[in-house]
Design a protein around this motif. Sequence first.
Motif, short mmCIF file in Angstrom:
data_model
loop_
_atom_site.label_atom_id
_atom_site.label_comp_id
_atom_site.label_asym_id
_atom_site.label_seq_id
_atom_site.Cartn_x
_atom_site.Cartn_y
_atom_site.Cartn_z
N THR A 26 -2.32 -8.07 0.78
CA THR A 26 -4.00 -7.56 0.80
C THR A 26 -3.62 -6.18 1.72
O THR A 26 -3.69 -4.71 1.38
CB THR A 26 -4.86 -8.07 0.61
OG1 THR A 26 -5.14 -9.38 0.76
CG2 THR A 26 -6.10 -7.43 0.77
N ARG A 27 -2.51 -6.05 2.12
CA ARG A 27 -2.56 -4.78 3.33
C ARG A 27 -1.44 -4.03 2.41
O ARG A 27 -1.93 -3.11 2.88
CB ARG A 27 -2.35 -4.72 4.64
CG ARG A 27 -3.96 -5.60 5.67
CD ARG A 27 -4.61 -5.50 5.15
NE ARG A 27 -5.15 -4.35 6.25
CZ ARG A 27 -6.41 -3.23 6.84
NH1 ARG A 27 -6.89 -3.35 6.20
NH2 ARG A 27 -5.82 -2.00 7.60
N VAL A 28 -0.89 -3.90 2.29
CA VAL A 28 0.84 -3.95 2.14
C VAL A 28 0.50 -2.76 0.39
O VAL A 28 0.02 -0.99 1.40
CB VAL A 28 1.45 -4.99 2.19
CG1 VAL A 28 2.58 -3.51 1.11
CG2 VAL A 28 2.01 -5.27 3.40
N PRO A 29 -0.13 -3.52 -0.25
CA PRO A 29 -0.48 -1.97 -0.84
C PRO A 29 -1.61 -0.88 -0.55
O PRO A 29 -1.29 0.43 -0.11
CB PRO A 29 -1.56 -2.43 -2.14
CG PRO A 29 -0.66 -3.48 -1.47
CD PRO A 29 -0.80 -3.96 -0.48
N LEU A 30 -2.16 -1.12 0.06
CA LEU A 30 -3.36 0.14 1.16
C LEU A 30 -2.72 0.70 1.80
O LEU A 30 -2.86 2.03 2.18
CB LEU A 30 -4.89 -1.08 1.38
CG LEU A 30 -5.54 -0.40 1.94
CD1 LEU A 30 -6.54 -0.04 1.31
CD2 LEU A 30 -6.36 -0.72 3.72
N LEU A 31 -2.15 0.04 2.59
CA LEU A 31 -1.08 1.24 3.22
C LEU A 31 -0.12 1.90 2.67
O LEU A 31 -0.21 2.96 3.51
CB LEU A 31 -0.38 -0.54 5.38
CG LEU A 31 -1.27 -0.47 5.48
CD1 LEU A 31 0.05 -1.75 6.28
CD2 LEU A 31 -2.02 0.18 6.25
N ARG A 32 0.20 2.18 2.26
CA ARG A 32 1.19 2.50 0.27
C ARG A 32 0.45 3.78 0.68
O ARG A 32 0.20 4.79 0.32
CB ARG A 32 1.67 1.99 -0.67
CG ARG A 32 3.35 1.57 0.02
CD ARG A 32 3.81 0.61 -1.36
NE ARG A 32 4.83 -0.70 -0.49
CZ ARG A 32 4.45 -1.09 -0.96
NH1 ARG A 32 3.75 -1.12 -2.58
NH2 ARG A 32 5.71 -2.98 -1.06
N GLU A 33 -1.40 3.23 0.36
CA GLU A 33 -2.08 4.20 -0.48
C GLU A 33 -2.21 4.94 0.36
O GLU A 33 -2.10 6.49 0.48
CB GLU A 33 -3.31 3.53 -1.44
CG GLU A 33 -2.77 3.29 -2.97
CD GLU A 33 -4.03 2.14 -3.31
OE1 GLU A 33 -5.00 2.30 -2.80
OE2 GLU A 33 -3.74 1.05 -4.04
N VAL A 34 -3.26 4.68 1.41
CA VAL A 34 -3.32 5.62 2.10
C VAL A 34 -2.70 6.74 3.53
O VAL A 34 -3.22 7.68 3.28
CB VAL A 34 -4.42 4.44 3.52
CG1 VAL A 34 -5.53 5.50 5.15
CG2 VAL A 34 -5.40 3.60 2.10
N GLY A 35 -1.86 5.60 3.70
CA GLY A 35 -0.98 6.13 4.27
C GLY A 35 -0.89 6.09 6.37
O GLY A 35 -0.10 5.41 6.58
N PRO A 36 -1.55 6.50 7.11
CA PRO A 36 -1.69 6.42 7.68
C PRO A 36 -2.17 5.27 8.31
O PRO A 36 -2.99 4.54 8.33
CB PRO A 36 -3.15 7.64 8.58
CG PRO A 36 -3.43 7.91 7.58
CD PRO A 36 -2.82 7.55 5.93
#
Lengths: 216, 121
Positions: A26-36
């Motif tokens: 769940t988190r990895v794609p989100l981190l890739r999208e958001v960045g910081p």
Amino acid sequence: MKIKQSFWIAFSFLIIVVLLVLQFKTRVPLLREVGPTSSREAITYLRTLNEKKDSLLKEIEKLNFKILELNEVSMRKEDFEKSLNQEISKWEALLGLKGITGAGLEISITPMKNQVLSVETFIDLVNDLWGGGALAISINKSRIGWNSYLYQSGNQLSISGRLVDAPFLVEAIGPTEVLESVLRIPGGFEQKMLIQGVELKISIKNNMIISAGGIQ
Amino acid sequence: MVLFVFALVIGVVAGFYLPWQIPLIYSKYVSIAIVAALDSLFGGLRAELEKNFDNRVFLSGFLLNAVIAAFFAYLGDRLGLDLYLAAVVVFGTRIFQNLAIMRRLILNNYLKNRERKQEIE
């Protein structure tokens, strides 16, 4: 007993691992999208975004200015086109390519019985009317254009090959007062006709139509 | 040990191949539940090393701690208060404490076993 205890702990471990992997998914794609990922990174990210926003705003301002410039140019072009179109329609009217409406003179010429009016009389009349600012002229509904030719054909008048007979009705659209004064000038067309004994009637009409027909 | 490796492999494979994901809005609560569950897991391991493991205590702690921690995080969100931090601090501290105790117990066991072997020899 010991195996049973270890089983429960291992089972709990399995559940935790499954949850961890799901959370990771769940988190990895989100981190890739958001960045910081931290507040410090978020601040840097925000600053970068603000800088980008500022530069984009400047770009928009420049583009707006360009749009204004282009609008001005196109407006100038439109004005030019408009005046050009006016000029074209004016020349079309003068050349007889276009029908015209407006105020003008109606000149009725009725010669005496067996009297023949020379072609020069009509050529003079037409020239006088052009000189007076006529926009369109017709003789017995035959439009006089830029390449019309008049000649005598026996007792009749030929206008570009079309024979017309007396009585003649000459119509001219243009500044009525000027046209009238041109014809009524001492020694002018009216006087010439009177001397020849031709019955001449000049009347002003407010709504006249002279149809196209300049090109023969 | 074999059981743990087996659980780890099955857990990773099952997690990756399960066709659903945790909804993003619940992701935070699941994180807190995982920390609480880890705390219970290490507590259980410690209890086992201390020879006072109880299934009922372990399972009830494992489930209840996870649920209560997630509920705290949810409640904190509703109240505008970072209540999940309390769970993170408490469970985090306990995890480190348990790990430290487990390390000592394992080391003591290892040293005792070595001494015994030396005495026998």
